[in-house]
Design a protein around this motif. Structure first.
Motif, PDB file in Angstrom:
ATOM      1  N   THR A   5       1.047  -0.783  -0.227  1.00 34.94           N
ATOM      2  CA  THR A   5       0.052   0.334   0.086  1.00 34.94           C
ATOM      3  C   THR A   5       0.593   0.903   0.089  1.00 34.94           C
ATOM      4  O   THR A   5       0.961   1.993  -1.101  1.00 34.94           O
ATOM      5  CB  THR A   5      -0.934  -0.287   1.006  1.00 34.94           C
ATOM      6  OG1 THR A   5      -2.075  -1.105   0.976  1.00 34.94           O
ATOM      7  CG2 THR A   5      -1.785   1.815   1.023  1.00 34.94           C
ATOM      8  N   PRO A   6       1.602   1.645   0.981  1.00 41.07           N
ATOM      9  CA  PRO A   6       2.672   2.636   0.749  1.00 41.07           C
ATOM     10  C   PRO A   6       3.917   2.644  -0.402  1.00 41.07           C
ATOM     11  O   PRO A   6       3.174   3.899  -1.147  1.00 41.07           O
ATOM     12  CB  PRO A   6       3.805   1.854   2.244  1.00 41.07           C
ATOM     13  CG  PRO A   6       3.390   1.259   3.117  1.00 41.07           C
ATOM     14  CD  PRO A   6       2.442   0.415   2.137  1.00 41.07           C
ATOM     15  N   LEU A   8       1.984   2.097  -3.343  1.00 41.28           N
ATOM     16  CA  LEU A   8       0.750   2.218  -3.723  1.00 41.28           C
ATOM     17  C   LEU A   8       0.774   3.920  -4.380  1.00 41.28           C
ATOM     18  O   LEU A   8       0.547   4.851  -4.978  1.00 41.28           O
ATOM     19  CB  LEU A   8      -0.510   1.511  -4.131  1.00 41.28           C
ATOM     20  CG  LEU A   8      -0.260   0.013  -4.949  1.00 41.28           C
ATOM     21  CD1 LEU A   8      -1.227  -0.467  -4.417  1.00 41.28           C
ATOM     22  CD2 LEU A   8       0.197   0.428  -6.190  1.00 41.28           C
ATOM     23  N   SER A   9       0.768   4.428  -2.729  1.00 38.56           N
ATOM     24  CA  SER A   9       0.845   5.555  -2.282  1.00 38.56           C
ATOM     25  C   SER A   9       1.995   6.913  -2.927  1.00 38.56           C
ATOM     26  O   SER A   9       1.733   7.771  -2.811  1.00 38.56           O
ATOM     27  CB  SER A   9       0.317   5.597  -0.984  1.00 38.56           C
ATOM     28  OG  SER A   9      -0.755   5.205  -0.240  1.00 38.56           O
ATOM     29  N   ASN A  10       3.002   5.775  -2.736  1.00 34.80           N
ATOM     30  CA  ASN A  10       4.145   7.017  -3.039  1.00 34.80           C
ATOM     31  C   ASN A  10       3.956   7.515  -5.125  1.00 34.80           C
ATOM     32  O   ASN A  10       4.270   8.278  -4.908  1.00 34.80           O
ATOM     33  CB  ASN A  10       5.529   5.902  -2.366  1.00 34.80           C
ATOM     34  CG  ASN A  10       5.664   6.658  -1.789  1.00 34.80           C
ATOM     35  OD1 ASN A  10       4.924   6.947  -0.463  1.00 34.80           O
ATOM     36  ND2 ASN A  10       6.121   5.488  -0.422  1.00 34.80           N
ATOM     37  N   ASP A  11       3.415   6.234  -5.526  1.00 35.66           N
ATOM     38  CA  ASP A  11       3.081   6.141  -6.759  1.00 35.66           C
ATOM     39  C   ASP A  11       2.331   7.229  -7.706  1.00 35.66           C
ATOM     40  O   ASP A  11       2.529   8.407  -8.081  1.00 35.66           O
ATOM     41  CB  ASP A  11       3.410   4.738  -7.458  1.00 35.66           C
ATOM     42  CG  ASP A  11       3.962   3.920  -7.644  1.00 35.66           C
ATOM     43  OD1 ASP A  11       5.660   4.420  -7.124  1.00 35.66           O
ATOM     44  OD2 ASP A  11       4.550   2.685  -7.829  1.00 35.66           O
ATOM     45  N   ALA A  12       1.123   7.364  -6.046  1.00 39.43           N
ATOM     46  CA  ALA A  12       0.265   7.705  -7.205  1.00 39.43           C
ATOM     47  C   ALA A  12       0.280   9.128  -6.010  1.00 39.43           C
ATOM     48  O   ALA A  12       0.531  10.401  -7.100  1.00 39.43           O
ATOM     49  CB  ALA A  12      -1.103   7.907  -5.894  1.00 39.43           C
ATOM     50  N   ALA A  13       1.618   9.499  -5.479  1.00 39.33           N
ATOM     51  CA  ALA A  13       1.790  11.317  -4.997  1.00 39.33           C
ATOM     52  C   ALA A  13       2.979  11.430  -6.020  1.00 39.33           C
ATOM     53  O   ALA A  13       2.856  12.825  -6.146  1.00 39.33           O
ATOM     54  CB  ALA A  13       2.243  10.283  -3.573  1.00 39.33           C
TER      55      ALA A  13
END
Length: 738
Positions: A5-6, A8-13
């Motif tokens: 999850t982190p 994916l969140s980093n990629d989205a950010a």
């Protein structure tokens, strides 16, 4: 799962950050380019006004008549349009004369681009002329002076084309439409077909909840404000006020959409925007006398269709005097000239279609579903369809029997019969209509008519009071210098002038824009912030539209309440049971001429030859269809070219069609019974005549039903069966002669 999850969140950010950076660079660059477009607009504005005769025509022109040299000088002129390379003009085809509106803007909108009224007329082979005007009116010129000048222009065009197959077709756009109609009623002999596009003629007409502009004069207390504005202009009315009235009708476009479209698509929209703004910002002036006539007699008084306008020599402006076909082009999407205002004059003048015919008038109308006011004369799509079809089929319109028709357009397809008989991509039909078809578009109730009559009476009272008590003071205080400053400080001019000069700010804008163009980095089309930008834009548009709708609803409610007041109506002497604009009666003189003409036509039913019989038979059979198709006229035209008899001019052919049409209306049985006696003795000639009837009718549709029954009857009269073969009764005069 939790360990991913982190990531994916980093990629989205990271993606969001990249999209934001990309959007901010793009937005900043677009902002710099947008400011440069505004700078270029200001420079273009100054250059346009500096021209001796500013216009936006897309063609070369040659001056033919300068209206400033006439006995009653006007700032109008007649020019010949120079055909562009590759366009062939047939000097024997009727000329077209386009008259542009003087409604605040400069001239040229009728030839604004290649796909325009002028462009399609030239591609159809017609010589083209244009009536434009200079920014400043001549001292003392009036609307009547302009009408008489345009008559001189028409006389000149007619003289330049002595071999043309018809009088000039005149196109009047917007306000030029009513000016052309006024002249045509006074000098009907000068005109071929008249096309009025987006032209208001019935000024009170409209539908509740849709046409708020018609309430403006009443809510301002009438035309005193027009006189006041002219006095502040030292006897001239600034056309920028008219343009601002148009802009006020659509605040979302004026305040946001027009600019936003340039900003959001600045790489592709700049040239189109600047091209249009060259015309939109070319404001012109009118004399006080001109604008006062327009507002008092037309927009508030509604006197044109009512027949209450007189010229200085006492001539009455009666639109029923027009003898040329009138083509009315309007649109449901036009909030300046809705269909009711473009067509309501027909209901104001005539009780039924028979009365239209009794005046020998042919009226053709077409109602577009969506296009806006300017699109009627500037849209390339409209030019390629409606205006192109009008130009190509102007002879069809000219020879239509008197009556009321609606022009409809059907795209050609693989199933189209005889497509070679139709020019272009569309097939035009003129379908018979009644006044009920126009009433179905909506209109005023008698109570609403009395409200507008009350507003007109209040306007007269207020104008009289202004002229007596206020005008002398305003004129005394208004110096030429003051009028000049008021002119320069008009809000519309200020926005053009703001970035028009050569100063450190404008130089910085130009330099920045040049660097941006060298390093342009537009955001990708799938950038989410672009979608957010468009969503914000739509929200702003919706808010401005809601504000406009609320304002218009309030204006309508206020107008109806004020001018519907029985107390106010009684105070200004409006009879609560009256009909404010009764249909004008047929004059005794015209009725006498009409009766004489009817008697003459009846006496000539038994005269004529093969041509008259063919036209008579064709009209009799074709009446069942209720429409005329352009393919039928082309088939008839081709048949005429093979006619061995003396060549008929278009005017002679038109006269023959009308005479035979009226004979059939007046005495149908006697007209048909006379055909065998008028036909030549030669059986081959009779068969050829009947073949023309059959071929013309079959050019546009299958012959069936009542049409087929009538054709059988005509076949018997011509002594031929439906296949065109001779079938002569042994007892008939034709058989004995054979």
């Amino acid at each position: 799962m939790s360990t991913n999850t982190p990531m994916l969140s980093n990629d989205a950010a990271a993606g969001l950050l990249a999209s934001t950076r990309e959007y901010l660079v793009d937005a900043g660059q677009r902002g710099a380019l947008f400011l440069d477009v505004m700078r270029r607009r200001g420079i273009q504005y100054r250059e346009h006004l500096a021209e001796t005769a500013p216009h936006v025509l897309n063609y070369g022109v040659e001056l033919i008549v300068d209206g400033r040299n006439l006995s009653r000088p006007v700032n109008y002129g007649l020019v010949r349009i120079v055909p562009p390379k590759g366009v062939e003009i047939d000097l024997k085809r009727r000329p077209f004369m386009v008259v542009d509106p003087r409604a605040g803007h400069g001239p040229g909108i009728g030839g604004f681009k290649a796909d325009s009224e002028i462009g399609v007329a030239m591609r159809a082979g017609h010589p083209c002329y244009f009536v434009g005007f200079l920014p400043e009116p001549m001292p003392g010129q009036t609307i009547e002076d302009i009408a008489r000048a345009e008559a001189v222009f028409l006389e000149k065009v007619i003289a330049l084309h002595p071999e043309a197959d018809g009088k000039p077709c005149v196109i009047g756009n917007c306000q030029a439409g009513w000016a052309v109609m006024i002249l045509a009623s006074l000098r009907p002999e000068l005109f071929g077909p008249i096309i009025i596009a987006g032209a208001p003629l019935s000024y009170w007409a409209g539908v509740r909840g849709k046409n708020p502009m018609r309430y403006t004069g009443g809510l301002l207390g009438g035309s005193w404000l027009t006189a006041f504005t002219s006095d502040l202009g030292a006897g001239k009315f600034d056309g920028a006020w008219l343009v601002q009235n148009f802009e006020n009708m659509n605040p979302s476009n004026t305040l946001w959409t027009k600019q936003y479209n340039v900003y959001s698509e600045v790489d592709t929209e700049a040239s189109r925007y600047l091209e249009f703004e060259r015309w939109w910002g070319g404001h012109v002036n009118l004399n006080a006398e001109e604008i006062q006539f327009i507002v008092d007699e037309l927009f508030i008084g509604n006197n044109l269709a009512a027949g209450r306008i007189k010229t200085t020599d006492g001539s009455l402006v009666d639109l029923r005097n027009i003898r040329s076909p009138i083509v009315v082009f309007c649109s449901k999407g036009d909030n300046i000239t809705p269909p009711q205002q473009a067509l309501g004059w027909i209901l104001d003048l005539y009780r039924d279609v028979d009365e239209i015919r009794s005046y020998g008038q042919t009226i053709v109308y077409t109602v577009h579903e969506t296009v806006g006011h300017l699109g009627i004369f500037v849209s390339g799509g409209v030019a390629r369809k409606e205006h192109s079809e009008f130009s190509s089929n102007i002879d069809l319109i000219d020879v239509l029997p008197p009556g009321l028709y609606e022009a409809t357009f059907e795209a050609k397809s693989a199933d189209t019969a005889n497509p070679d008989l139709a020019i272009g991509k569309w097939i035009m039909r003129c379908e018979r209509r009644t006044l009920d078809d126009i009433r179905a578009l909506g209109g005023n109730s008698p109570e609403d008519e009395r409200r507008f009559a009350t507003a007109a009476r209040v306007s007269e009272i207020n104008l009289s009071a202004y002229r007596k008590f206020v005008q002398p003071w305003v004129r005394a205080m208004t110096t030429p210098q003051m009028a000049e400053w008021i002119y320069k400080l008009h809000p519309l001019r200020v926005q053009y002038e703001a970035l028009a000069g050569d100063n450190p700010l404008t130089r910085a804008i130009a330099a920045t824009a040049e660097k941006v163009r060298e390093n342009r980095k537009p955001a990708s089309s799938d950038n989410p912030l672009l979608a957010a930008q468009d969503a914000v834009s739509k929200t702003i548009v919706a808010a401005l539209d809601s504000w406009r709708d609320a304002q218009e609803a309030f204006s309508e409610t206020l107008f109806l309440a004020i001018y519907g007041s029985p107390v106010l109506q009684a105070a200004v002497r409006i009879d609560p049971e009256s009909v404010p604009s009764p249909k004008p009666e047929m004059s005794a003189e015209y009725r006498k001429r009409l009766e004489a003409r009817i008697a003459e036509l009846k006496s000539r039913i038994g005269t004529g030859g093969l041509r008259e019989c063919v036209i008579r038979g064709l009209l009799y059979v074709g009446m069942t269809r209720g429409m005329v198709d352009e393919r039928s006229l082309e088939a008839l035209r081709r048949a005429r070219t093979n006619d061995s008899g003396p060549r008929l001019t278009l005017a002679q052919f038109k006269t023959m069609v009308r005479e035979q049409f009226f004979m059939l209306l007046l005495e149908p049985e006697a007209s048909l019974a006379a055909i065998p006696k008028l036909l030549p003795q030669n059986a081959e000639a009779r068969r050829a005549g009947f073949s023309i009837i059959r071929d013309v009718l079959s050019a546009s549709a299958e012959i069936s039903g009542e049409t087929a029954e009538r054709l059988k009857r005509v076949a018997g009269l011509f002594g031929a069966d439906q296949e065109g073969l001779p079938r002569v009764d042994d007892t008939s005069p034709q058989a004995k002669a054979s």
